[in-house]
Motif scaffolding. Sequence first.
Motif, short mmCIF file in Angstrom:
data_model
loop_
_atom_site.label_atom_id
_atom_site.label_comp_id
_atom_site.label_asym_id
_atom_site.label_seq_id
_atom_site.Cartn_x
_atom_site.Cartn_y
_atom_site.Cartn_z
N GLU A 139 18.23 -9.58 -6.96
CA GLU A 139 18.39 -8.35 -6.68
C GLU A 139 19.75 -7.92 -5.95
N LEU B 45 -0.36 -17.86 -4.52
CA LEU B 45 0.00 -19.00 -3.38
C LEU B 45 -0.53 -20.42 -3.80
N ILE C 114 -1.70 6.14 10.06
CA ILE C 114 -1.79 6.35 8.50
C ILE C 114 -2.28 4.84 8.03
N VAL D 213 -9.87 6.47 5.38
CA VAL D 213 -9.91 5.28 4.59
C VAL D 213 -11.39 5.28 3.83
N VAL E 186 11.31 -6.16 -1.16
CA VAL E 186 10.09 -6.68 -1.87
C VAL E 186 10.04 -8.14 -1.60
N LYS F 148 10.98 -3.45 -8.31
CA LYS F 148 9.74 -4.18 -7.94
C LYS F 148 9.00 -4.37 -9.38
N PRO G 204 0.83 -1.05 0.09
CA PRO G 204 0.09 0.15 0.14
C PRO G 204 0.87 1.22 0.02
N PRO G 205 0.59 2.24 -0.75
CA PRO G 205 1.42 3.40 -0.82
C PRO G 205 1.19 4.33 0.12
N GLU G 206 2.01 5.50 0.34
CA GLU G 206 1.60 6.39 1.22
C GLU G 206 0.56 7.17 0.97
N LEU G 207 -0.23 7.27 1.96
CA LEU G 207 -1.38 8.58 1.87
C LEU G 207 -2.28 8.63 0.86
N THR G 208 -2.47 7.38 0.22
CA THR G 208 -3.63 7.01 -0.68
C THR G 208 -3.94 5.75 -0.90
N PHE G 209 -4.96 5.41 -1.69
CA PHE G 209 -5.47 4.18 -1.64
C PHE G 209 -5.73 3.84 -3.17
N ARG H 253 -10.64 -27.84 7.80
CA ARG H 253 -10.14 -26.68 8.15
C ARG H 253 -11.36 -25.63 8.66
N THR I 146 -2.39 3.16 5.40
CA THR I 146 -1.67 2.38 4.31
C THR I 146 -0.05 2.16 4.90
N GLN J 29 13.79 -12.31 -8.07
CA GLN J 29 13.84 -11.24 -7.37
C GLN J 29 14.92 -11.38 -6.18
N PRO K 167 -2.71 -23.62 -3.07
CA PRO K 167 -4.08 -23.63 -2.75
C PRO K 167 -3.99 -23.79 -0.90
N ALA K 168 -2.96 -24.62 -0.61
CA ALA K 168 -2.77 -24.90 0.73
C ALA K 168 -3.04 -23.61 1.64
N HIS K 169 -2.53 -22.34 0.97
CA HIS K 169 -2.37 -21.44 1.69
C HIS K 169 -3.87 -20.29 1.75
N MET L 167 -6.32 -19.56 3.38
CA MET L 167 -6.68 -19.77 4.75
C MET L 167 -8.28 -19.23 5.00
#
Lengths: 554, 440
Positions: free
Chosen positions: A220, A454, B171, A435, B138, A202, A145-150, B234, B173, A217, A456-458, A460
């Motif tokens: 990197e 992921l 905040i 929000v 990341v 990213k 999630p970025p800063e200060l926005t959605f 589950r 986020t 990745q 399927p086992a994850h 939840m």
Amino acid sequence: MLQHTRPGFFCLTNRVLKFAVLAAGFAGAGSAGTGAVFAAEPVEAPRPVQRQVEHSLTSGQLDSLVLQELDEIDDFQLAGDEEFLRRASFDLIGRPPTVEELTEFLSAPTVDRREHAINRLLLDPAWGTTQAIYWSDTISFRVPPPELTFLDYRPLKKWLATELNEGTPWDRIVADLLTGTGEVATHPDATFVAYHQGNPTKLAAETARIFLGVQIQCAECHDHPFDHWKREQFHQLAAFFVRSKVKMPWNEGPKTVVSDAGKGEYRMPDAMDPRKKGAEMPPAFLAGNPVGTGRSDLERRRELATLLTAPENPWFAKSTVNRLWAQLMGRGFYDPVDDLSAAQVQHLPAVHEALTAEFIRSGFDVRHIVRLIVGTRAYQQSLATSGEQERPLFAAARTGRLPGDAVYDALLTALELPDVRPPTPKPTAAIRFPVPPKSTRETFAAIFGYDPSLSPAHRMRNMDQAMLLMNGKQLQQQIDSRPDSGTILAGLLQEESDNAKAIHQLFLIVLARAPTLAEARLCLAHVEQAESRGAGFEDLLWSLINSAEFTTRR
Amino acid sequence: MLRPTVDLGVTRHGLVRRRDFMKTLGGAGAAAGTLSLGWHDMLLASAESLRKRGKSMILLWMDGGPSQYDTFNPKIGSQYQGPARAISTAVPGVVFADFWPQMASEMGRLAVIRSMLSSEAEHDRAITLVRTGYPPTVAVRYPTFGSIVAMKREAEEIDLPSFVRIGKPRIATRDVDSGVLGTRYSSFNIDRAGTLPPNVRPSAPADVLRRRLALTSQLDSQFAVAGGADEVARKSDVYQRTSRFVLSPRLNTFNLDEEPDSLRDAYGRSDFGQGCLLARRLVEQGVSFVEVISTGGRNDAGWDTHGNGFRDQPHLCAEADSACATLLRDLADRGKLDDTLVVWMGEFGRTPRIKPDGGRDHYPKGWLTVMAGGGVSGGQVIGATDFDGVDVVDRPISVQDLCVSFCRVLGINPRDEYHTTDARPIKLVDGGEVIPELFS
């Protein structure tokens, strides 16, 4: 063998002279498909041309290939018709069948009712929406999630759904996602680059993971420990994105915009001393040769799109087909679906290769591959019941918890649960970034959502989900038997005075199947012991909604 | 005020029903007075098992990054100090900023670390580092420390969540969550002390809910036989935990009306003050990790005082001072302080340089943490910065050192490993050493 051609689109000018070199660098690269086309000027905008398209694989042939690789069984045990329709409806259009759809299906001629149903579902606009949600979730689940926005993924989903429904080839869609530019609200194909905030590392990591099933990745910071990726290769991939500039809305006005930074080259951080100015890296695609520096943002990204979606790229078609197989069969040839590295086990390799070749031959036609898989007896198998011997992988259907949007759509289908969005609070001095409240659909999508990459086992099951189904106020209002409540349950009880018949009908509405004899008996006993008919049926409806089966794709 | 719970007591597994409790008491007692067995008796009898269950931790989170100069490391005489004066504390020679009179008198219980050193000076990156113990990357979504504790302390029969968070992050986020550990170990969030989130309170009377749960599990048994065994297993596990929680008589723990007004006033009638009171009620019931977020009632500014520092610091500090100090006294009065590690911190400190209105920017050198309880030796200052508070000159402490020390108090091995979804092993804490002064 079925063969036909259909018109398609092909970004002729985007194909450049890299394939021979590129393919030579790929271990075991297949070269089936449309072949390389040379272009003098790689940056011109794509233009539609006729694309030669072949369909040469059938569901029957696919079944034979699966059976050849599964020594343990001679044929598949098919699921019943109700089970098939519910499964195919969830997989293709993201919701269970209505009672009307089920009735119509069961009264159609036995011989080709499943084929007809598949065709109907694939032409439903909800097919594109369901695929769009899958791919949007695949991207969004790993975007921090970025800063200060959605971040709003609705424009992306809408755009993807339209493209998929119109039959736009997958290579075109992915090329658009990699090259999208401008304002996200009006150019939803810019979402991928925009929501990663134009961050080259990213974007490199996620491009390789999502569209290629390549986990680069780790490179990197160091050469990959058990794959052959080098640090340089990761940073050369990142260099394609170095000039993508993104304005996020918090301090630049209300829009998210992707544009060209106009200058700059990528530098790989010095591994020994991060304070040093790292070495300049030209863009290069994985095993391919570097392309020149000094290019504009769009030149770079178009170059990447061309190389990445080329039929000669051994990962692009293979990883896409792997994801489609996993969506439908409950598990990929590779698991998790975003890791096709040599260290992972590949199941049914011949089937995977045949589907990959077919995907390329078909001009990257997603709907064709989905139709092929859903048409197999392998897809239409029954579940392994608890009494029998354990069946090997892909020799039985697999259960899985429904994705978030499907849970909401199941409630919409069964209970007419309305989608309500609370009013958006206005920013105040104390709370400048309130929000945005979630709609009913978004609430279910968030609480039941899972990362499609992921295993399927994850997927939840958790307490928030349970509390929402057990106690959620809006949902409970639909479990109301009072005649004036206007609910489906109230209507059913008014129309049907016979308890056994009403129970039968409630199973069709909620689980899209008739109750078994044991279930019918159990439920009738409960209803008849209850203090009132209404209370008994409210218990029953609550119990069906809260049953494991309701949130399970079976 | 204490009142009897209905039928539950805490064991090292978290809980026993009253019936089982009677069994543990043995036949003789059961014959006579057990039916009138009160809370106090149960508390005494279960004290041993509570101890076995292990210590709890309360994290008092100063969201936005509190200033050292205006809290527990004033630099009197420095050009960077600003208007806050020094006050003496219960320990001779140790001074605090004068916004903290109550904490000053609790100094005998406090270990103040004045030499925190990290490299992250942006909120999201610093929050990730401080709350997970790992630098941001990341590649892996590292879990917040509370989730790690929840995982290590998972108890089969407990009817309350192991990890509760009170208050909204400044905040949304910038939040960190259970990450790769999954939602099973995510925090149970109370936006405001005294209220429960939606969907916790049962939608129907308890007997109706139990009847429905029984019917739905009968239906599940049918599905299990028909091929749904994995999904049913589950689901049943989650529904058992959920129904224990929503039907728990201990949901009253979240209700602050049972507390005397005088105590509620002492904590302060702010969100943070009442949150601290709730935190005490929760650890008393065996909850392992509680996080209370302080933002001074200003959701997106909080302790991030880039501007208006002269105006905002006294208010932020006053609110936190009464809440933190009352929490320590209250826990001590109830004999719970030794079982509860209380930690005061934010994601970093603030720059020496002051803007004309008292604002200060982010500064990851020489920031503060304060610890108390849980067996930590109080009355001491660890580490130091220079005269102006610019550099750490003694005993630099890393975030990893801090996490390892938390683990030591909680009886968790920091080198234990868990696995990410792609089967990569990760240590609870990588690097860092126990801060020995805390335990000497």
